[in-house]
Design a protein around this motif. Sequence first.
Motif, PDB file in Angstrom:
ATOM      1  N   GLN A  20       0.836  -1.190   0.000  1.00  9.98           N
ATOM      2  CA  GLN A  20       0.000   0.000   0.000  1.00  9.98           C
ATOM      3  C   GLN A  20       0.877   1.248   0.000  1.00  9.98           C
ATOM      4  OE1 GLN A  20      -3.365  -0.538  -0.258  1.00  9.98           O
ATOM      5  NE2 GLN A  20      -2.668  -2.677  -0.357  1.00  9.98           N
ATOM      6  N   ARG A  21       0.291   2.352  -0.415  1.00  4.54           N
ATOM      7  CA  ARG A  21       1.049   3.602  -0.371  1.00  4.54           C
ATOM      8  C   ARG A  21       1.279   3.988   1.084  1.00  4.54           C
ATOM      9  NH1 ARG A  21      -0.408   9.758  -2.095  1.00  4.54           N
ATOM     10  NH2 ARG A  21       1.719  10.451  -2.563  1.00  4.54           N
ATOM     11  N   GLY A  22       2.560   4.046   1.468  1.00  3.13           N
ATOM     12  CA  GLY A  22       2.902   4.276   2.855  1.00  3.13           C
ATOM     13  C   GLY A  22       2.883   5.747   3.237  1.00  3.13           C
ATOM     14  N   VAL A  23       3.488   6.040   4.382  1.00  2.00           N
ATOM     15  CA  VAL A  23       3.502   7.409   4.915  1.00  2.00           C
ATOM     16  C   VAL A  23       4.921   7.739   5.378  1.00  2.00           C
ATOM     17  CG1 VAL A  23       2.617   8.978   6.682  1.00  2.00           C
ATOM     18  CG2 VAL A  23       1.083   7.318   5.612  1.00  2.00           C
ATOM     19  N   TYR A  24       5.379   8.922   5.007  1.00  2.00           N
ATOM     20  CA  TYR A  24       6.708   9.416   5.355  1.00  2.00           C
ATOM     21  C   TYR A  24       6.508  10.682   6.180  1.00  2.00           C
ATOM     22  CZ  TYR A  24      11.636  10.800   4.277  1.00  2.00           C
ATOM     23  OH  TYR A  24      12.967  11.162   4.319  1.00  2.00           O
ATOM     24  N   LEU A  25       6.688  10.579   7.494  1.00  2.00           N
ATOM     25  CA  LEU A  25       6.452  11.693   8.401  1.00  2.00           C
ATOM     26  C   LEU A  25       7.721  12.524   8.535  1.00  2.00           C
ATOM     27  CD1 LEU A  25       4.518   9.728  11.165  1.00  2.00           C
ATOM     28  CD2 LEU A  25       3.526  11.361   9.556  1.00  2.00           C
ATOM     29  N   ILE A  26       7.644  13.774   8.120  1.00  2.00           N
ATOM     30  CA  ILE A  26       8.810  14.641   8.099  1.00  2.00           C
ATOM     31  C   ILE A  26       8.565  15.853   8.993  1.00  2.00           C
ATOM     32  CG2 ILE A  26       7.884  15.610   5.942  1.00  2.00           C
ATOM     33  CD1 ILE A  26      11.578  15.706   6.919  1.00  2.00           C
ATOM     34  N   GLY A  27       9.581  16.258   9.729  1.00  2.00           N
ATOM     35  CA  GLY A  27       9.446  17.451  10.552  1.00  2.00           C
ATOM     36  C   GLY A  27      10.618  17.596  11.492  1.00  2.00           C
ATOM     37  N   PRO A  28      10.724  18.737  12.159  1.00  2.00           N
ATOM     38  CA  PRO A  28      11.821  18.953  13.103  1.00  2.00           C
ATOM     39  C   PRO A  28      11.735  18.000  14.288  1.00  2.00           C
ATOM     40  CG  PRO A  28      10.693  21.017  12.546  1.00  2.00           C
ATOM     41  CD  PRO A  28       9.853  19.903  12.039  1.00  2.00           C
ATOM     42  N   VAL A  29      12.812  17.951  15.042  1.00  2.00           N
ATOM     43  CA  VAL A  29      12.867  17.125  16.246  1.00  2.00           C
ATOM     44  C   VAL A  29      11.810  17.598  17.251  1.00  2.00           C
ATOM     45  CG1 VAL A  29      14.298  16.566  18.251  1.00  2.00           C
ATOM     46  CG2 VAL A  29      15.299  16.574  15.967  1.00  2.00           C
ATOM     47  N   GLY A  30      11.175  16.630  17.927  1.00  2.00           N
ATOM     48  CA  GLY A  30      10.305  16.954  19.055  1.00  2.00           C
ATOM     49  C   GLY A  30       8.874  17.290  18.714  1.00  2.00           C
ATOM     50  N   ARG A  31       8.444  17.069  17.460  1.00  2.00           N
ATOM     51  CA  ARG A  31       7.077  17.435  17.077  1.00  2.00           C
ATOM     52  C   ARG A  31       6.074  16.298  17.195  1.00  2.00           C
ATOM     53  NH1 ARG A  31      10.657  21.505  16.922  1.00  2.00           N
ATOM     54  NH2 ARG A  31       9.667  23.443  16.274  1.00  2.00           N
ATOM     55  N   GLY A  32       6.517  15.124  17.572  1.00  2.00           N
ATOM     56  CA  GLY A  32       5.583  14.022  17.790  1.00  2.00           C
ATOM     57  C   GLY A  32       5.520  13.015  16.666  1.00  2.00           C
ATOM     58  N   LYS A  33       6.477  13.046  15.734  1.00  2.00           N
ATOM     59  CA  LYS A  33       6.460  12.089  14.620  1.00  2.00           C
ATOM     60  C   LYS A  33       6.522  10.654  15.115  1.00  2.00           C
ATOM     61  CE  LYS A  33      10.254  13.576  12.707  1.00  2.00           C
ATOM     62  NZ  LYS A  33      10.661  14.568  13.731  1.00  2.00           N
TER      63      LYS A  33
END
Length: 379
Positions: free
Chosen positions: A65-78
Motif C-alpha cells: 500500500q502507499r505508505g507514509v513518510y512523516l517529516i518534521g523537526p525534532v520533538g514534534r511528535g512524529k
Amino acid sequence: MASDLTPGARSGLQAAYDERVRSGEIRPDPAQAAALAPLIRLEADLAAARPGGGLRKLFHKPESQRGVYLIGPVGRGKTMLMDLFFETVPVAAKRRTHFHVFMGEVHRLIDAWRKGDAAARKARFGQHKGDDPIAPVADVVAGEAQLLCFDEFQVTDIADAMILGRLFEALFARGVTLVTTSNRLPDDLYRNGINRQLFLPFIDLLKRRVEVVSIAGPHDYRLDRLRAAGTWFSPADPDNRRSFDSLWREMLGPEEETGETVEVLGRKVHFPHAAGGLLRASFASLCSVALGPNDYIAVAQRFHTVFLEGLPKLTANRREEARRLVILVDALYEAKTRLIVLAEAEPVKLYPEGDGAFEFERTASRLQEMRSADWLEDR
C-alpha cells in the motif's frame, strides 16, 4: 492492541489518539491532528487489503500500500504518531525499528548470502541459487513483516545508498508497506554523498510509494523536557547523576538502547548507548581515545541529541583530551546538536590552565551558549 477496521468503522488510531488527549497524556496539537489523516487512510487501506478466508487467503498475494513518510523537526511528535499507528493497525506481520538497525541487519544478511555455501544458504534463506543477494534478502524481510515502520530514516552511508533502490523495489514487489519518520525530505536524503546520482532512482521510487506528510507545528515537546530539567549537571554528585539518568530515560521513552555504529573514512566507531537520534557517551569514550574532527562531525550529523557524562576538570597533562573536547564541541555547535552534560564543574572551570587554556575560553563560552533557552530553541 489490535484493530479490525472495516469500511465506515471507527479508526482505532483516531480512537487511541483521542483517548491520549482526553487523559492528558498528550496535549491537543493541530499539526499532529492533521498528520493523523494519511495514517488513518493507510490504516483503512491495509484493512481492506487483508485476504478473506478459505482458498482466497491461501493463495492471496500481499499487496504493498502507499505508505507514509512523516517529516518534521525534532520533538514534534512524529515518533509518537508512528508508534500509535503501529500499535493499532490491523496487521499481524509488522515490525517497528530504527532504520539504521534494519540496515545493519540487511548488510549481515547480504554478507551471509555471499559467504554461505549451498547448505548454509538453504538453512538461512530457504534457497541457495544465484549470486545476487537482494532477492533472497528481500524474501527474508518480507516473510517476517509486511509492514515496516522505521524511526529516523536517514542515509549517510554509501553502502546503504548503493543498495536501497534495488532492495526496496524488491520489498514493494513482495507486498511490503513502509511507514517512516525522518528529519529530512526524500530529496535531501544522502545529499552531497559519494556517487549520489546512483541514489536518485531510490528517491524517485520512495516518493511514488509513500505520502510525504509534514509535522511542523511550533511546539517542540523534547525541548519542554530540556527546559524543565536543564542541560548542564554539575558537580557530578549523586543527585545530579540521578537527574542526568532520569532525563536520559525520559528522552529515551519506550525505546531501547540498540547501539549505533558510525562509519568514518572506512573505520567503524561503535557507540553502545544509542537509540535513533539519541547518543549517551562518556568523556573517556569520546575524548580519551584517538578520535578526530571527521569522527566528531559524523557524530554531530548522526545524532540530534548527545548526553555526555563523566566530563572532568582537565589539567595541563590532559591537554590532548582538552583539544579533542574543543573539536567535539565545535562540531556539535555547528550542527546544532543538543548537548546534555554531567560534569565536575561549570564550563569556565573545566580547563583553566595548560596549553590551549586561552583557546579553551571560546569552548567554555560555546558550552554556556548551548545550554541557553535561545540556543536550544534555534534548532
